[in-house]
Design a protein around this motif. Sequence first.
Motif, PDB file in Angstrom:
ATOM      1  N   ASN A  54      -8.214   4.996  13.005  1.00  0.00           N
ATOM      2  CA  ASN A  54      -6.777   4.770  12.882  1.00  0.00           C
ATOM      3  C   ASN A  54      -6.099   6.052  12.416  1.00  0.00           C
ATOM      4  OD1 ASN A  54      -4.209   3.996  12.319  1.00  0.00           O
ATOM      5  ND2 ASN A  54      -4.745   2.473  10.769  1.00  0.00           N
ATOM      6  N   GLY A  56      -3.462   6.606  11.034  1.00  0.00           N
ATOM      7  CA  GLY A  56      -2.750   6.470   9.777  1.00  0.00           C
ATOM      8  C   GLY A  56      -3.527   6.974   8.575  1.00  0.00           C
ATOM      9  N   LYS A  60      -2.654   8.997   4.398  1.00  0.00           N
ATOM     10  CA  LYS A  60      -3.274   8.618   3.130  1.00  0.00           C
ATOM     11  C   LYS A  60      -4.083   9.771   2.552  1.00  0.00           C
ATOM     12  CE  LYS A  60      -6.224   5.162   0.925  1.00  0.00           C
ATOM     13  NZ  LYS A  60      -7.030   3.928   1.108  1.00  0.00           N
ATOM     14  N   ASP A 438      -0.486   8.652  18.208  1.00  0.00           N
ATOM     15  CA  ASP A 438      -0.899   7.269  17.953  1.00  0.00           C
ATOM     16  C   ASP A 438       0.097   6.232  18.454  1.00  0.00           C
ATOM     17  OD1 ASP A 438       1.015   7.982  16.138  1.00  0.00           O
ATOM     18  OD2 ASP A 438       0.116   6.921  14.447  1.00  0.00           O
ATOM     19  N   GLY A 465       3.820  11.388  10.913  1.00  0.00           N
ATOM     20  CA  GLY A 465       2.706  11.157  11.818  1.00  0.00           C
ATOM     21  C   GLY A 465       2.177  12.447  12.392  1.00  0.00           C
TER      22      GLY A 465
END
Length: 495
Positions: A54, A56, A60, A438, A465
Amino acid sequence: MNSPWGGTLQNSSYPVEPGLVPAVTHDAVVIVPGIMGSELYDTKTEKVIWGLANPGWLAKAWLTRTGLKPLQLTHDELAGDNGRILARRLLQTPAWSPLLRGIEPYHKLVRTIENTVAHHDAVMTFPYDWRLPVATNAHRLAKEAREHLQRWLQHPAQAAARRQAVDERPARLVFIAHSMGGLVTQAALTLSADTDLAADTRGVMTLGTPFKGSVVAANILNTVQGGPLPLPHNRLASASATMPAVHDLLPRFLCLEDGLKVRHLSPTDVADLGGDKELFKASQEFFAALERHEMPHHRPVVGIRQDTVQSMKLINGHVYASEYCFRTDSNGALKSDAHGRPLRYRVWGDGTVHRESASLKRRTIPIFAQHGALAAGRQARLVVTDFLLEDDHLGPDQAEEGIGLNVPDYVTPAKPWDCSITGSDDPAEVTCTIAATDEDWKRPIQLESIDDGKLGSKVTVPQMGLYRVTATTDYGVTVTQLVFAGPDGDTYLDD
């Protein structure tokens, strides 16, 4: 599809006429990725700490307080206990790092190689813990490459394909190595306990390997002491200060301007810029031993015509990097003008590794590509295919006309930033786009001539992103780079 020597031909994406021997190699191939090119798994927390499917996970990792903490080496790991982290596979999705910028996954390269061998079992990928010293990973590579060759020599597809080879010799090893993976391969072949490994190797192709290091590594370590910078840059510096691998990538050529002198980095310099003096000393000893051995059967691929830092000044603990380098003559004397001032040369590179560091010899295969995308690009994959299929050295391919791509490594959503293309000032000659990695978001970048031999445009992205900028010429050259968009200033996201 049936193979001319019986059984099924696995590389069936290429049609083969009846009775025509397919273009494959019977050798065993090992793919060695670069720094940050392997997925890392923490066996204690049972979590992937680098390289999730992922996209994302990047936000993080770089924008939360604890995102990079698992990557820092512990005292036990620095002492040699390397059981906590497992490198499970090659990077599966695009990744990003400050200063190193985009890191493209290797699936295109792997697929290309699988289509050029007698059977998929001939291909071994070598994911490794890229935080550790090159020496540590080299010893493991030597052992696993030997085991891979022994397995392949017993494979029925090797025996069948061998009969089609020019001299019907048994299979040997071919290494395809990107970036730091070339250093790991070089050490595995020359410094490991397996003294026969080099003799059992048919060839080594390196893609953008920093054989003499990179000034970018000094920039990475120095961001912890720099001025106002985006949060990810400071986070990377803190983590990298514990990593032997980053110290292995520090420049080992004449790069430090000191008045009218140019010298090598010293351990004291490394400590001043934010690195670890002892890790650098250990790295120096290792490379002193490595440089006494010649890389066997080596073919270097180098990225060219991309703006690349090649030298630096160190002032009050701050690194100021420059896009020019210095040279010495055959007796080691620095090339200087009539007044004793060092002459400056601009040789470009792939955006991370300058050209003169990417090869141990003068002869190279030049390709227009950014460092992180070098192994994934079409030009490199064609060169790799040709290298795998050749029986004798036929000389390097020559690069055609090309372009360079310059974008920031970190941007803020909705704020304009500069995208520039070098090597052309004709907007009709270059098509440029930006797309999210993504999601289904893609926009053209309208280029205009901004200087002699240069195109440019202001670009914005809508949200945080990872984005890919792609520039393509009307004569077929494509260059790509990844850009990470995050918040302005030292803003953390929630963990």
